[in-house]
Design an enzyme around this catalytic site. Sequence first.
Site, PDB file in Angstrom:
ATOM      1  N   GLU A  90       0.816  -1.206   0.000  1.00 21.07           N
ATOM      2  CA  GLU A  90       0.000   0.000   0.000  1.00 21.07           C
ATOM      3  C   GLU A  90       0.856   1.264   0.000  1.00 21.07           C
ATOM      4  O   GLU A  90       1.942   1.303   0.563  1.00 21.07           O
ATOM      5  CB  GLU A  90      -0.934  -0.019   1.215  1.00 21.07           C
ATOM      6  CG  GLU A  90      -1.945  -1.158   1.091  1.00 21.07           C
ATOM      7  CD  GLU A  90      -2.932  -1.255   2.242  1.00 21.07           C
ATOM      8  OE1 GLU A  90      -4.067  -1.672   1.994  1.00 21.07           O
ATOM      9  OE2 GLU A  90      -2.585  -0.925   3.391  1.00 21.07           O
ATOM     10  N   CYS A 103       3.368   8.438   1.337  1.00 19.64           N
ATOM     11  CA  CYS A 103       3.886   7.459   2.287  1.00 19.64           C
ATOM     12  C   CYS A 103       4.111   6.159   1.519  1.00 19.64           C
ATOM     13  O   CYS A 103       3.171   5.561   0.996  1.00 19.64           O
ATOM     14  CB  CYS A 103       2.865   7.285   3.412  1.00 19.64           C
ATOM     15  SG  CYS A 103       3.334   6.066   4.640  1.00 19.64           S
ATOM     16  N   CYS A 110       6.660  -7.150   7.062  1.00 19.58           N
ATOM     17  CA  CYS A 110       7.805  -6.636   7.824  1.00 19.58           C
ATOM     18  C   CYS A 110       8.200  -7.702   8.826  1.00 19.58           C
ATOM     19  O   CYS A 110       7.345  -8.327   9.453  1.00 19.58           O
ATOM     20  CB  CYS A 110       7.435  -5.349   8.561  1.00 19.58           C
ATOM     21  SG  CYS A 110       8.846  -4.617   9.432  1.00 19.58           S
ATOM     22  N   CYS A 114       6.519  -5.453  15.234  1.00 18.95           N
ATOM     23  CA  CYS A 114       6.111  -4.608  16.360  1.00 18.95           C
ATOM     24  C   CYS A 114       4.683  -4.958  16.774  1.00 18.95           C
ATOM     25  O   CYS A 114       3.834  -5.230  15.929  1.00 18.95           O
ATOM     26  CB  CYS A 114       6.198  -3.132  15.987  1.00 18.95           C
ATOM     27  SG  CYS A 114       7.864  -2.621  15.558  1.00 18.95           S
ATOM     28  N   CYS A 117       1.531  -2.903  15.245  1.00 19.51           N
ATOM     29  CA  CYS A 117       1.550  -2.560  13.830  1.00 19.51           C
ATOM     30  C   CYS A 117       0.897  -3.643  12.978  1.00 19.51           C
ATOM     31  O   CYS A 117       1.266  -4.820  13.069  1.00 19.51           O
ATOM     32  CB  CYS A 117       2.998  -2.348  13.397  1.00 19.51           C
ATOM     33  SG  CYS A 117       3.183  -2.117  11.622  1.00 19.51           S
ATOM     34  N   GLY A 166       6.759  -2.102   5.922  1.00 20.70           N
ATOM     35  CA  GLY A 166       8.146  -2.558   5.885  1.00 20.70           C
ATOM     36  C   GLY A 166       9.125  -1.692   6.641  1.00 20.70           C
ATOM     37  O   GLY A 166       8.839  -0.551   6.989  1.00 20.70           O
ATOM     38  N   GLU A 167      10.290  -2.273   6.919  1.00 17.34           N
ATOM     39  CA  GLU A 167      11.373  -1.565   7.602  1.00 17.34           C
ATOM     40  C   GLU A 167      12.401  -1.191   6.521  1.00 17.34           C
ATOM     41  O   GLU A 167      13.134  -2.060   6.019  1.00 17.34           O
ATOM     42  CB  GLU A 167      11.990  -2.483   8.669  1.00 17.34           C
ATOM     43  CG  GLU A 167      13.290  -2.000   9.263  1.00 17.34           C
ATOM     44  CD  GLU A 167      13.299  -0.532   9.694  1.00 17.34           C
ATOM     45  OE1 GLU A 167      12.454  -0.130  10.507  1.00 17.34           O
ATOM     46  OE2 GLU A 167      14.156   0.224   9.194  1.00 17.34           O
ATOM     47  N   SER A 198      12.011   6.418   7.979  1.00 19.99           N
ATOM     48  CA  SER A 198      11.605   6.098   9.345  1.00 19.99           C
ATOM     49  C   SER A 198      12.084   4.693   9.661  1.00 19.99           C
ATOM     50  O   SER A 198      11.879   3.771   8.875  1.00 19.99           O
ATOM     51  CB  SER A 198      10.075   6.162   9.441  1.00 19.99           C
ATOM     52  OG  SER A 198       9.640   5.738  10.721  1.00 19.99           O
ATOM     53  N   SER A 220      11.597   5.347  15.362  1.00 14.00           N
ATOM     54  CA  SER A 220      10.392   4.873  16.043  1.00 14.00           C
ATOM     55  C   SER A 220      10.791   4.327  17.409  1.00 14.00           C
ATOM     56  O   SER A 220      11.243   3.189  17.510  1.00 14.00           O
ATOM     57  CB  SER A 220       9.730   3.768  15.208  1.00 14.00           C
ATOM     58  OG  SER A 220       9.252   4.311  13.999  1.00 14.00           O
ATOM     59  N   LEU A 221      10.616   5.131  18.426  1.00  9.75           N
ATOM     60  CA  LEU A 221      11.122   4.745  19.756  1.00  9.75           C
ATOM     61  C   LEU A 221      10.057   4.001  20.569  1.00  9.75           C
ATOM     62  O   LEU A 221      10.282   2.891  21.014  1.00  9.75           O
ATOM     63  CB  LEU A 221      11.625   5.990  20.478  1.00  9.75           C
ATOM     64  CG  LEU A 221      12.511   5.732  21.698  1.00  9.75           C
ATOM     65  CD1 LEU A 221      13.787   4.998  21.320  1.00  9.75           C
ATOM     66  CD2 LEU A 221      12.849   7.053  22.394  1.00  9.75           C
ATOM     67  N   HIS A 222       8.947   4.646  20.821  1.00 12.27           N
ATOM     68  CA  HIS A 222       7.757   4.029  21.434  1.00 12.27           C
ATOM     69  C   HIS A 222       7.868   3.627  22.896  1.00 12.27           C
ATOM     70  O   HIS A 222       6.880   3.195  23.489  1.00 12.27           O
ATOM     71  CB  HIS A 222       7.280   2.798  20.640  1.00 12.27           C
ATOM     72  CG  HIS A 222       7.111   3.028  19.191  1.00 12.27           C
ATOM     73  ND1 HIS A 222       6.319   4.032  18.686  1.00 12.27           N
ATOM     74  CD2 HIS A 222       7.648   2.399  18.111  1.00 12.27           C
ATOM     75  CE1 HIS A 222       6.357   3.995  17.362  1.00 12.27           C
ATOM     76  NE2 HIS A 222       7.170   3.029  16.991  1.00 12.27           N
ATOM     77  N   ASN A 305      -3.472   3.713  16.089  1.00 12.98           N
ATOM     78  CA  ASN A 305      -4.590   3.417  15.201  1.00 12.98           C
ATOM     79  C   ASN A 305      -4.905   1.937  15.302  1.00 12.98           C
ATOM     80  O   ASN A 305      -4.105   1.108  14.882  1.00 12.98           O
ATOM     81  CB  ASN A 305      -4.236   3.791  13.759  1.00 12.98           C
ATOM     82  CG  ASN A 305      -4.106   5.285  13.612  1.00 12.98           C
ATOM     83  OD1 ASN A 305      -5.011   6.040  13.964  1.00 12.98           O
ATOM     84  ND2 ASN A 305      -2.964   5.734  13.124  1.00 12.98           N
ATOM     85  N   CYS A 348      -1.405   5.609   9.992  1.00 12.20           N
ATOM     86  CA  CYS A 348      -0.145   4.973  10.414  1.00 12.20           C
ATOM     87  C   CYS A 348      -0.425   3.612  11.029  1.00 12.20           C
ATOM     88  O   CYS A 348      -1.265   3.487  11.910  1.00 12.20           O
ATOM     89  CB  CYS A 348       0.544   5.788  11.506  1.00 12.20           C
ATOM     90  SG  CYS A 348       0.973   7.435  11.008  1.00 12.20           S
TER      91      CYS A 348
HETATM   92  N1  SAH Z   1       9.187   0.364   9.733  1.00  8.18           N
HETATM   93  C1  SAH Z   1       9.376   1.755   9.897  1.00  8.18           C
HETATM   94  C2  SAH Z   1       8.487   2.602   9.034  1.00  8.18           C
HETATM   95  C3  SAH Z   1       7.060   2.189   8.873  1.00  8.18           C
HETATM   96  S1  SAH Z   1       5.979   2.424  10.214  1.00  8.18           S
HETATM   97  C4  SAH Z   1       9.218   2.147  11.337  1.00  8.18           C
HETATM   98  O1  SAH Z   1       8.738   1.354  12.119  1.00  8.18           O
HETATM   99  O2  SAH Z   1       9.626   3.246  11.665  1.00  8.18           O
HETATM  100  C5  SAH Z   1       5.733   4.194  10.320  1.00  8.18           C
HETATM  101  C6  SAH Z   1       5.320   4.650  11.728  1.00  8.18           C
HETATM  102  O3  SAH Z   1       4.009   4.215  12.064  1.00  8.18           O
HETATM  103  C7  SAH Z   1       6.251   4.086  12.787  1.00  8.18           C
HETATM  104  O4  SAH Z   1       6.622   5.056  13.710  1.00  8.18           O
HETATM  105  C8  SAH Z   1       5.373   3.050  13.416  1.00  8.18           C
HETATM  106  O5  SAH Z   1       5.795   2.740  14.681  1.00  8.18           O
HETATM  107  C9  SAH Z   1       4.028   3.698  13.388  1.00  8.18           C
HETATM  108  N2  SAH Z   1       2.938   2.757  13.637  1.00  8.18           N
HETATM  109  C10 SAH Z   1       2.933   1.426  13.407  1.00  8.18           C
HETATM  110  N3  SAH Z   1       1.758   0.894  13.751  1.00  8.18           N
HETATM  111  C11 SAH Z   1       0.994   1.902  14.221  1.00  8.18           C
HETATM  112  C12 SAH Z   1      -0.347   1.974  14.699  1.00  8.18           C
HETATM  113  N4  SAH Z   1      -1.133   0.897  14.743  1.00  8.18           N
HETATM  114  N5  SAH Z   1      -0.823   3.177  15.070  1.00  8.18           N
HETATM  115  C13 SAH Z   1      -0.044   4.281  14.983  1.00  8.18           C
HETATM  116  N6  SAH Z   1       1.217   4.258  14.522  1.00  8.18           N
HETATM  117  C14 SAH Z   1       1.738   3.087  14.146  1.00  8.18           C
HETATM  118 FE1  SF4 Z   2       7.801  -3.089  10.752  1.00  7.60          FE
HETATM  119 FE2  SF4 Z   2       7.691  -0.463  11.275  1.00  7.60          FE
HETATM  120 FE3  SF4 Z   2       5.513  -2.020  11.541  1.00  7.60          FE
HETATM  121 FE4  SF4 Z   2       7.541  -2.247  13.259  1.00  7.60          FE
HETATM  122  S1  SF4 Z   2       6.230  -0.443  12.970  1.00  7.60           S
HETATM  123  S2  SF4 Z   2       6.460  -3.957  12.290  1.00  7.60           S
HETATM  124  S3  SF4 Z   2       9.297  -1.902  11.929  1.00  7.60           S
HETATM  125  S4  SF4 Z   2       6.562  -1.576   9.653  1.00  7.60           S
END
Ligand code: SAH
Ligand code: SF4
Length: 392
Positions: A90, A103, A110, A114, A117, A166-167, A198, A220-222, A305, A348
């Site tokens: 997508e 985007c 991926c 995470c 995600c 994807g990463e 990212s 992406s720290l979280h 989300n 996201c």
């Molecule tokens: N893999 C990379 C880039 C893609 S994700 C990464 O993780 O950085 C882009 C952003 O969306 C990241 O910061 C990710 O943590 C965030 N993200 C992933 N799942 C999400 C969700 N369900 N709600 C909000 N943000 C999310």
């Molecule tokens: Fe992959 Fe980024 Fe999703 Fe983590 S947040 S699973 S690194 S796409």
Amino acid sequence: MVNLLQFDRDALGDWCEQQGEQPFRATQLFRWIHQRGARDFAAMTDLAKSFREKLVAGAEVAGLAVASEQVAEDGTIKWLFDVGGGDAVETVFIPEAGRGTLCISSQAGCAVNCRFCATGHQGFSRNLTTAEIVAQLWHAEFELRRRLALGEGERAITNVVMMGMGEPLQNYAALVPALKVMLDDHGYGLSRRRVTVSTSGVVPMIDRLRDDCPVALAVSLHAPDDALRDELVPLNRKYPIAELLAAARGYLSRAPRDFITIEYCMLDNVNDSPTQARALLALLRGDGSAANPGLPSKVNLIPFNPFAASGLERSPAERVAAFAKVLQDGGIVTTIRKTRGDDIAAACGQLAGEVQDRTRVAERRAHAAAVRVAAPASRRRGAVAVERGHRA
Ligand code: SAH
Ligand code: SF4
């Protein structure tokens, strides 16, 4: 047939030379493809006829097959591209006043997995090629130019974020030439600060990107501590927070901006407490010591989300605001990301496409959750909430 979308300008020059053409021909060809969206070699009238014939015989500009397109109420557009083999990825266009952000996905699925995600939940199928990464931009830019009836030289897409599926730093070899096409003055001509990679924290590749193609970086720290980040972003077990922040600091020496963007997905009762906000502040601000030097950064809080089967919930708005205030009062510029396109699951973390899970990550996750559920332990709130997610 060679797909010319796979080449940055240098590589296209090499290919042209192999065809017995002068390298400057590559620039003309590159401009036809990436500045005008052309794919019909016969129409490229400033190229010698003999060269056009060679192109027709051996090359193509092959875009991606559009499986579907959805337009959200707020104007966000999501394309689903079929990339073959049962995989689809997508791409999301986010229109805003004075700019248009695309985007882009870097992988089908991926492998980082995470917890919060949708892409991670699907597992991993394969890396996208440079051509498949570039084709997302090529398609969106020229499709939008047609639709919006933009004039010659007007751009639909002003910013690119590698924040789709994807990463990106786990697909480094394909990523860098794609970034070069985006930045090229004869291509899309985007400045380095308008292209953002990212990453969930692939430390060695952050160092390489700094040297090879230093665009804007988002990390992406979280989580403010390793125990929680290990749970949320499993890659943290390999590259813990201290190493990640050190790599981000190192990146600043060549970054197009003097800060790194920190992304932090706000998960209800998992990572959103005032104590965790203070811990994050301490981490980013540092204390001036060698052990804790901090990181010049801006924080982007992303309200989670939800997607089916995540089992997690979005932090209430007041909690997000309180978290932001702790950081802001501590002197860190903090923004709360506006959710866009959630009515078409384009926000996201909602991108899922269609992925053949070749890593069987979903199966392994279910197994791991079962083991953890069986283990009696008093855990901190975060871990418990995450695990509840798996059982759901
Ligand atoms: N893999 C990379 C880039 C893609 S994700 C990464 O993780 O950085 C882009 C952003 O969306 C990241 O910061 C990710 O943590 C965030 N993200 C992933 N799942 C999400 C969700 N369900 N709600 C909000 N943000 C999310
Ligand atoms: Fe992959 Fe980024 Fe999703 Fe983590 S947040 S699973 S690194 S796409």
